[in-house]
Design a protein around this motif. Structure first.
Motif, PDB file in Angstrom:
ATOM      1  N   THR A  95       0.752  -1.256  -0.156  1.00 35.77           N
ATOM      2  CA  THR A  95       0.191  -0.032   0.378  1.00 35.77           C
ATOM      3  C   THR A  95       0.817   1.477  -0.330  1.00 35.77           C
ATOM      4  N   HIS A  96       2.200   1.780   0.994  1.00 37.27           N
ATOM      5  CA  HIS A  96       2.649   2.766   1.106  1.00 37.27           C
ATOM      6  C   HIS A  96       3.503   2.483  -0.697  1.00 37.27           C
ATOM      7  N   LEU A  97       3.607   1.001  -1.025  1.00 40.22           N
ATOM      8  CA  LEU A  97       4.720   1.344  -2.664  1.00 40.22           C
ATOM      9  C   LEU A  97       3.531   2.432  -3.694  1.00 40.22           C
ATOM     10  N   ILE A  98       1.754   1.342  -3.580  1.00 39.61           N
ATOM     11  CA  ILE A  98       1.314   2.173  -4.214  1.00 39.61           C
ATOM     12  C   ILE A  98       1.018   3.578  -4.406  1.00 39.61           C
ATOM     13  N   VAL A  99       1.142   3.824  -2.756  1.00 42.44           N
ATOM     14  CA  VAL A  99       0.850   6.015  -2.639  1.00 42.44           C
ATOM     15  C   VAL A  99       1.875   6.454  -2.941  1.00 42.44           C
ATOM     16  N   GLN A 100       3.036   5.787  -2.945  1.00 40.63           N
ATOM     17  CA  GLN A 100       4.798   6.538  -3.663  1.00 40.63           C
ATOM     18  C   GLN A 100       4.540   6.404  -4.793  1.00 40.63           C
ATOM     19  N   LYS A 101       4.278   5.386  -5.795  1.00 31.99           N
ATOM     20  CA  LYS A 101       4.463   5.451  -7.048  1.00 31.99           C
ATOM     21  C   LYS A 101       3.474   5.604  -7.872  1.00 31.99           C
ATOM     22  N   ALA A 102       1.978   6.339  -7.379  1.00 34.77           N
ATOM     23  CA  ALA A 102       0.676   7.561  -7.716  1.00 34.77           C
ATOM     24  C   ALA A 102       1.328   8.324  -7.539  1.00 34.77           C
ATOM     25  N   THR A 103       1.894   8.755  -6.287  1.00 39.42           N
ATOM     26  CA  THR A 103       2.540  10.217  -6.629  1.00 39.42           C
ATOM     27  C   THR A 103       3.457  10.708  -7.188  1.00 39.42           C
ATOM     28  N   GLN A 188     -13.116  13.617 -24.141  1.00 46.34           N
ATOM     29  CA  GLN A 188     -14.622  13.730 -23.657  1.00 46.34           C
ATOM     30  C   GLN A 188     -14.441  14.291 -22.302  1.00 46.34           C
ATOM     31  N   SER A 189     -12.843  14.609 -21.733  1.00 43.65           N
ATOM     32  CA  SER A 189     -12.964  14.240 -19.821  1.00 43.65           C
ATOM     33  C   SER A 189     -11.528  15.362 -20.057  1.00 43.65           C
ATOM     34  N   SER A 190     -11.565  15.928 -18.784  1.00 39.79           N
ATOM     35  CA  SER A 190      -9.916  16.497 -18.126  1.00 39.79           C
ATOM     36  C   SER A 190     -10.167  15.896 -16.731  1.00 39.79           C
ATOM     37  N   LYS A 191     -11.403  15.327 -16.303  1.00 43.19           N
ATOM     38  CA  LYS A 191     -11.166  14.527 -15.013  1.00 43.19           C
ATOM     39  C   LYS A 191     -11.286  13.372 -14.951  1.00 43.19           C
ATOM     40  N   TRP A 192     -10.425  12.830 -14.002  1.00 44.64           N
ATOM     41  CA  TRP A 192     -10.221  11.129 -14.547  1.00 44.64           C
ATOM     42  C   TRP A 192     -10.365  10.462 -13.362  1.00 44.64           C
ATOM     43  N   ALA A 193     -10.945   9.377 -12.439  1.00 41.65           N
ATOM     44  CA  ALA A 193     -10.364   8.188 -11.963  1.00 41.65           C
ATOM     45  C   ALA A 193     -10.358   6.380 -12.592  1.00 41.65           C
ATOM     46  N   ILE A 194      -9.236   6.675 -11.903  1.00 42.81           N
ATOM     47  CA  ILE A 194      -8.819   5.235 -11.933  1.00 42.81           C
ATOM     48  C   ILE A 194      -8.824   4.305 -10.544  1.00 42.81           C
ATOM     49  N   LEU A 195      -9.988   3.232 -10.363  1.00 40.24           N
ATOM     50  CA  LEU A 195      -9.800   2.432 -10.090  1.00 40.24           C
ATOM     51  C   LEU A 195      -9.461   0.999 -10.100  1.00 40.24           C
ATOM     52  N   THR A 196      -8.827   0.496  -8.819  1.00 39.35           N
ATOM     53  CA  THR A 196      -8.262  -1.272  -8.795  1.00 39.35           C
ATOM     54  C   THR A 196      -8.479  -2.037  -7.884  1.00 39.35           C
ATOM     55  N   GLY A 197      -8.720  -2.877  -7.934  1.00 34.91           N
ATOM     56  CA  GLY A 197      -8.972  -4.456  -6.912  1.00 34.91           C
ATOM     57  C   GLY A 197      -8.243  -4.626  -5.945  1.00 34.91           C
ATOM     58  N   PRO A 198      -8.703  -5.338  -4.860  1.00 34.84           N
ATOM     59  CA  PRO A 198      -7.992  -6.299  -3.979  1.00 34.84           C
ATOM     60  C   PRO A 198      -6.980  -7.033  -4.245  1.00 34.84           C
ATOM     61  N   VAL A 232      -2.043  -0.693 -10.252  1.00 36.52           N
ATOM     62  CA  VAL A 232      -1.705   0.340 -10.257  1.00 36.52           C
ATOM     63  C   VAL A 232      -1.529   1.057 -11.097  1.00 36.52           C
ATOM     64  N   MET A 233       0.622   0.543 -10.936  1.00 32.56           N
ATOM     65  CA  MET A 233       1.220   1.249 -12.200  1.00 32.56           C
ATOM     66  C   MET A 233       0.986   1.473 -13.402  1.00 32.56           C
ATOM     67  N   ALA A 234       0.564   0.215 -13.774  1.00 32.23           N
ATOM     68  CA  ALA A 234       0.692  -0.062 -15.114  1.00 32.23           C
ATOM     69  C   ALA A 234      -0.459   1.377 -15.623  1.00 32.23           C
ATOM     70  N   SER A 235      -1.749   1.006 -14.893  1.00 34.23           N
ATOM     71  CA  SER A 235      -2.945   2.229 -15.851  1.00 34.23           C
ATOM     72  C   SER A 235      -2.990   3.585 -15.238  1.00 34.23           C
ATOM     73  N   LEU A 236      -2.215   3.555 -14.001  1.00 32.44           N
ATOM     74  CA  LEU A 236      -1.205   5.272 -14.386  1.00 32.44           C
ATOM     75  C   LEU A 236      -0.416   6.214 -15.481  1.00 32.44           C
ATOM     76  N   SER A 237       0.288   4.738 -15.294  1.00 32.89           N
ATOM     77  CA  SER A 237       1.043   4.873 -16.786  1.00 32.89           C
ATOM     78  C   SER A 237       0.383   4.995 -18.761  1.00 32.89           C
ATOM     79  N   LEU A 238      -0.433   4.242 -18.889  1.00 29.44           N
ATOM     80  CA  LEU A 238      -1.258   4.039 -19.629  1.00 29.44           C
ATOM     81  C   LEU A 238      -2.061   5.098 -19.635  1.00 29.44           C
ATOM     82  N   LEU A 239      -3.006   5.970 -19.009  1.00 29.58           N
ATOM     83  CA  LEU A 239      -3.798   6.615 -18.291  1.00 29.58           C
ATOM     84  C   LEU A 239      -2.688   8.461 -18.634  1.00 29.58           C
ATOM     85  N   GLN A 240      -1.620   8.874 -18.250  1.00 29.12           N
ATOM     86  CA  GLN A 240      -0.897   9.656 -18.131  1.00 29.12           C
ATOM     87  C   GLN A 240      -0.150   9.501 -20.065  1.00 29.12           C
TER      88      GLN A 240
END
Ligand code: SAM
Length: 247
Positions: A95-103, A188-198, A232-240
């Motif tokens: 979870t800490h890794l997710i927060v660090q990498k998402a940042t 269509q958007s400038s506001k995004w949310a990414i949802l990943t599961g457990p 989380v890392m893969a989806s955020l990279s693709l979104l960016q």
């Protein structure tokens, strides 16, 4: 060649501007004086998420108290992509890794989400916020993402603004590859949310509930089942890359 003028970069709460004096708190002073062994006259970069990035000199250096004289602006404040990470927390280290990498990957807002199969220890939002702050200092961002406390999936979906495009990482999807879906959403958007599961994935009822939300788009991250932190890392990279500031 570009040469960095400082080796320490700190987030502070107070306002920044030319000739402002900034007093560091105890943990930051300890870091500057004891860990980094800095002395009077050494340069420090500062940012507060509002006034851009500034360079200052250490005027007083003590382990409990440091004073910085702010001298010149290095970069003005810039808008960053409006990306919210909605993720089911996993074990503490991941979870800490997710927060660090998402940042590092540029999210603006981090929302841990409780799902039916979320199996995590107690979430400590203040510890996660510290992780985000340290990652922002290190990766040269001009702001720090906001970290929220845990909310239930249904509550989160109800609270999500309708004009925020929800990108749902669905591991059981065939087709809908991220590379096909995301480019079609850019206009269509400038506001995004990414949802990943457990670790255990989403239940069928949860998949239906998420998919039924207007402006929700399921994506696949390929034929392999990724660990939650990898997803989380893969989806955020693709979104960016397709919709954010990597373009
Ligand atoms: N135990 C689940 C299963 O076997 O179905 C796997 C869950 S996976 C470890 C954790 C999360 O990462 C998933 O809920 C999903 O959000 C995301 N994920 C993992 N692999 C994915 C893929 N290939 N495509 C889309 N999302 C994926």
């Amino acid at each position: 060649m570009f040469e960095k003028k400082y080796s320490i970069r700190l987030f502070i709460e107070s306002d920044l501007g030319k000739d402002v004096g900034v007093v560091l708190d105890r943990p930051q002073s300890h870091y500057v004086a004891t860990v980094m062994r800095k002395s009077e006259g050494d340069p420090v970069a500062l940012f507060n998420g509002r006034d851009g990035e500034w360079l200052g000199d250490l005027q007083e250096v003590h382990k409990n108290h440091c004073l910085i004289h702010v001298k010149e602006m290095l970069r003005p404040q810039e808008a960053e992509p409006d990306i919210q990470l909605l993720f089911a927390p996993v074990k503490k280290i991941q979870t800490h890794l997710i927060v660090q990498k998402a940042t590092e990957l540029g999210v603006a807002d981090i929302q841990p989400v409780q799902t039916a199969r979320t199996n995590s220890e107690r979430i400590r939002p203040e510890k996660l916020a510290l992780q985000a702050l340290e990652a922002a200092e290190q990766c040269e961002r001009l702001n720090v993402p906001v970290v929220h406390g845990l909310v239930k999936l249904e509550q989160m979906l109800n609270a999500l603004e309708t004009d925020r495009t929800l990108v749902f990482c669905n591991e059981r999807l065939t087709g809908n590859s991220a590379a096909e879906v995301l480019p079609g959403l850019v206009a269509q958007s400038s506001k995004w949310a990414i949802l990943t599961g457990p670790e255990g994935g989403f239940t069928t009822e949860e998949v239906e509930m998420i998919s039924a939300r207007p402006n929700s788009h399921s994506i696949s991250l390929g034929p392999r089942i990724l660990r939650a932190e990898t997803a989380v890392m893969a989806s955020l990279s693709l979104l960016q890359a397709f919709c954010g500031d990597w373009k």
